[in-house]
Design a protein around this motif. Structure first.
Motif, PDB file in Angstrom:
ATOM      1  N   ILE A 147     -37.230 -47.808  22.732  1.00 18.85           N
ATOM      2  CA  ILE A 147     -37.092 -46.472  23.638  1.00 18.85           C
ATOM      3  C   ILE A 147     -36.956 -47.470  24.927  1.00 18.85           C
ATOM      4  N   GLY A 148     -36.734 -47.048  26.159  1.00 18.52           N
ATOM      5  CA  GLY A 148     -36.558 -47.786  27.218  1.00 18.52           C
ATOM      6  C   GLY A 148     -36.344 -47.171  28.440  1.00 18.52           C
ATOM      7  N   ASP A 149     -36.204 -47.700  29.687  1.00 16.93           N
ATOM      8  CA  ASP A 149     -35.890 -46.992  31.061  1.00 16.93           C
ATOM      9  C   ASP A 149     -34.621 -47.128  31.396  1.00 16.93           C
ATOM     10  N   SER A 150     -33.906 -46.071  31.450  1.00 17.14           N
ATOM     11  CA  SER A 150     -32.441 -46.014  31.735  1.00 17.14           C
ATOM     12  C   SER A 150     -32.208 -45.827  33.288  1.00 17.14           C
ATOM     13  N   THR A 151     -33.250 -46.222  34.035  1.00 19.13           N
ATOM     14  CA  THR A 151     -32.992 -45.810  35.732  1.00 19.13           C
ATOM     15  C   THR A 151     -32.088 -46.805  36.129  1.00 19.13           C
ATOM     16  N   LYS A 152     -32.183 -48.279  35.986  1.00 20.12           N
ATOM     17  CA  LYS A 152     -31.045 -48.885  36.362  1.00 20.12           C
ATOM     18  C   LYS A 152     -29.710 -48.757  35.800  1.00 20.12           C
ATOM     19  N   LEU A 153     -29.681 -48.200  34.529  1.00 19.98           N
ATOM     20  CA  LEU A 153     -28.266 -47.689  34.170  1.00 19.98           C
ATOM     21  C   LEU A 153     -27.778 -46.782  34.712  1.00 19.98           C
ATOM     22  N   LYS A 154     -28.528 -45.743  34.961  1.00 17.26           N
ATOM     23  CA  LYS A 154     -28.022 -44.502  35.694  1.00 17.26           C
ATOM     24  C   LYS A 154     -27.750 -44.925  37.159  1.00 17.26           C
ATOM     25  N   ASP A 155     -28.381 -45.755  37.964  1.00 22.59           N
ATOM     26  CA  ASP A 155     -27.958 -46.011  39.112  1.00 22.59           C
ATOM     27  C   ASP A 155     -26.675 -46.704  39.161  1.00 22.59           C
ATOM     28  N   ASP A 156     -26.390 -47.791  38.273  1.00 19.62           N
ATOM     29  CA  ASP A 156     -25.228 -48.591  37.996  1.00 19.62           C
ATOM     30  C   ASP A 156     -24.155 -47.968  37.616  1.00 19.62           C
ATOM     31  N   PHE A 157     -24.186 -47.056  36.774  1.00 26.02           N
ATOM     32  CA  PHE A 157     -22.877 -46.600  35.870  1.00 26.02           C
ATOM     33  C   PHE A 157     -22.658 -45.340  35.965  1.00 26.02           C
ATOM     34  N   ASN A 158     -21.718 -44.679  36.004  1.00 24.76           N
ATOM     35  CA  ASN A 158     -21.328 -43.161  35.905  1.00 24.76           C
ATOM     36  C   ASN A 158     -21.095 -42.769  34.321  1.00 24.76           C
ATOM     37  N   PHE A 159     -21.917 -42.070  33.769  1.00 20.42           N
ATOM     38  CA  PHE A 159     -21.589 -41.488  32.419  1.00 20.42           C
ATOM     39  C   PHE A 159     -22.369 -40.162  32.233  1.00 20.42           C
ATOM     40  N   LYS A 160     -21.838 -39.568  31.080  1.00 24.16           N
ATOM     41  CA  LYS A 160     -22.278 -38.388  30.692  1.00 24.16           C
ATOM     42  C   LYS A 160     -23.507 -38.516  30.050  1.00 24.16           C
ATOM     43  N   GLU A 161     -24.698 -37.950  30.178  1.00 19.55           N
ATOM     44  CA  GLU A 161     -25.883 -38.105  29.030  1.00 19.55           C
ATOM     45  C   GLU A 161     -25.631 -37.036  27.987  1.00 19.55           C
ATOM     46  N   ILE A 162     -25.727 -37.574  26.598  1.00 20.03           N
ATOM     47  CA  ILE A 162     -25.264 -36.808  25.591  1.00 20.03           C
ATOM     48  C   ILE A 162     -26.756 -36.808  24.640  1.00 20.03           C
ATOM     49  N   VAL A 163     -27.093 -35.403  24.278  1.00 15.00           N
ATOM     50  CA  VAL A 163     -28.407 -34.956  23.468  1.00 15.00           C
ATOM     51  C   VAL A 163     -28.079 -35.461  22.186  1.00 15.00           C
ATOM     52  N   PHE A 164     -28.981 -35.701  21.512  1.00 18.03           N
ATOM     53  CA  PHE A 164     -29.014 -35.763  20.063  1.00 18.03           C
ATOM     54  C   PHE A 164     -29.106 -34.442  19.514  1.00 18.03           C
ATOM     55  N   ASP A 165     -28.133 -33.586  19.336  1.00 16.54           N
ATOM     56  CA  ASP A 165     -28.222 -32.245  19.510  1.00 16.54           C
ATOM     57  C   ASP A 165     -27.353 -31.927  18.249  1.00 16.54           C
ATOM     58  N   PRO A 166     -28.019 -31.332  17.052  1.00 14.18           N
ATOM     59  CA  PRO A 166     -27.108 -30.828  15.772  1.00 14.18           C
ATOM     60  C   PRO A 166     -26.275 -29.740  16.164  1.00 14.18           C
ATOM     61  N   LYS A 167     -26.550 -29.010  16.980  1.00  7.63           N
ATOM     62  CA  LYS A 167     -25.695 -28.071  17.315  1.00  7.63           C
ATOM     63  C   LYS A 167     -24.639 -28.059  18.536  1.00  7.63           C
ATOM     64  N   GLY A 168     -24.765 -29.599  19.031  1.00 12.55           N
ATOM     65  CA  GLY A 168     -23.934 -29.778  20.062  1.00 12.55           C
ATOM     66  C   GLY A 168     -22.518 -30.048  19.810  1.00 12.55           C
ATOM     67  N   LYS A 169     -21.600 -30.268  20.763  1.00 10.06           N
ATOM     68  CA  LYS A 169     -20.188 -30.567  20.774  1.00 10.06           C
ATOM     69  C   LYS A 169     -20.086 -32.157  20.020  1.00 10.06           C
ATOM     70  N   TYR A 170     -20.879 -33.002  20.418  1.00  5.95           N
ATOM     71  CA  TYR A 170     -20.638 -34.408  20.181  1.00  5.95           C
ATOM     72  C   TYR A 170     -21.228 -34.629  18.951  1.00  5.95           C
ATOM     73  N   PRO A 171     -20.440 -35.364  17.976  1.00  9.00           N
ATOM     74  CA  PRO A 171     -20.906 -35.663  16.471  1.00  9.00           C
ATOM     75  C   PRO A 171     -22.040 -36.571  16.631  1.00  9.00           C
ATOM     76  N   LEU A 172     -22.982 -36.476  15.708  1.00 11.75           N
ATOM     77  CA  LEU A 172     -24.230 -37.207  15.364  1.00 11.75           C
ATOM     78  C   LEU A 172     -23.969 -38.495  14.498  1.00 11.75           C
ATOM     79  N   TYR A 173     -22.918 -38.091  13.686  1.00 13.23           N
ATOM     80  CA  TYR A 173     -22.411 -39.251  12.609  1.00 13.23           C
ATOM     81  C   TYR A 173     -21.185 -39.160  12.676  1.00 13.23           C
TER      82      TYR A 173
END
Length: 173
Positions: A147-173
């Motif tokens: 685990i970690g702290d994504s605060t610096k990452l969010k401050d410095d980069f523009n990206f979409k957070e993607i949840v590990f969701d089995p019903k989501g649109k993004y593939p888990l594998y």
């Protein structure tokens, strides 16, 4: 494994070169190693293997998030000489990750908790380069979690957070 990673980071930091270091948690998505490996086991075995007590914690991050940040770091001088935890938006136990993978696959096999002493024995065979899906270093990393702290990452980069969701649109594998 952790020792060699730390040594490599220190060599890079001390080199005088420009660098950006990313420390990702468990990576998921198309062709991502860990989740694909577990999916293979879930499809193959008549049960769902849960290592130890299954309470080891991770903040799974989509391979898309990691690759987007790496691509942006090439052009951003703001990220030079910085170290980033690359973690997803939620913390999950190994057990929860396996449950979500099972949901994604539609697998309804029983969960079997494999004691750590037995996993350590199995991992030794993996150390010998036998076709075992885990070695001792990987087992240690699993126990420590990621685990970690994504605060610096969010401050410095523009990206979409993607949840590990089995019903989501993004593939888990």
């Amino acid at each position: 494994y952790f020792v060699t990673k730390a040594l490599a980071e220190n060599i890079i930091i001390d080199s005088g070169l420009e660098y950006t270091i990313f420390r990702p948690s468990l990576i998921f998505g198309k062709d991502a190693g860990f989740t694909n490996q577990f999916v293979g086991l879930l499809k193959l075995l008549p049960f769902s293997p849960i290592i130890g007590n299954g309470k080891y914690t991770f903040a799974p991050v989509a391979i898309e998030t990691l690759s987007e940040c790496v691509a942006q770091s090439i052009l951003k001088t703001k990220s030079t000489k910085r170290i980033y935890d690359v973690v997803g938006p939620e913390t999950l136990s190994l057990f929860e990750i396996i449950i979500r993978l099972k949901q994604s696959l539609g697998v309804k096999r029983p969960n079997v908790f494999i004691p750590m002493f037995f996993m350590r024995l199995i991992a030794r065979f993996g150390d010998l380069k036998l076709p075992i899906p885990i070695n001792s270093d990987q087992l240690k990393m699993l126990e420590i979690g990621s685990i970690g702290d994504s605060t610096k990452l969010k401050d410095d980069f523009n990206f979409k957070e993607i949840v590990f969701d089995p019903k989501g649109k993004y593939p888990l594998y």
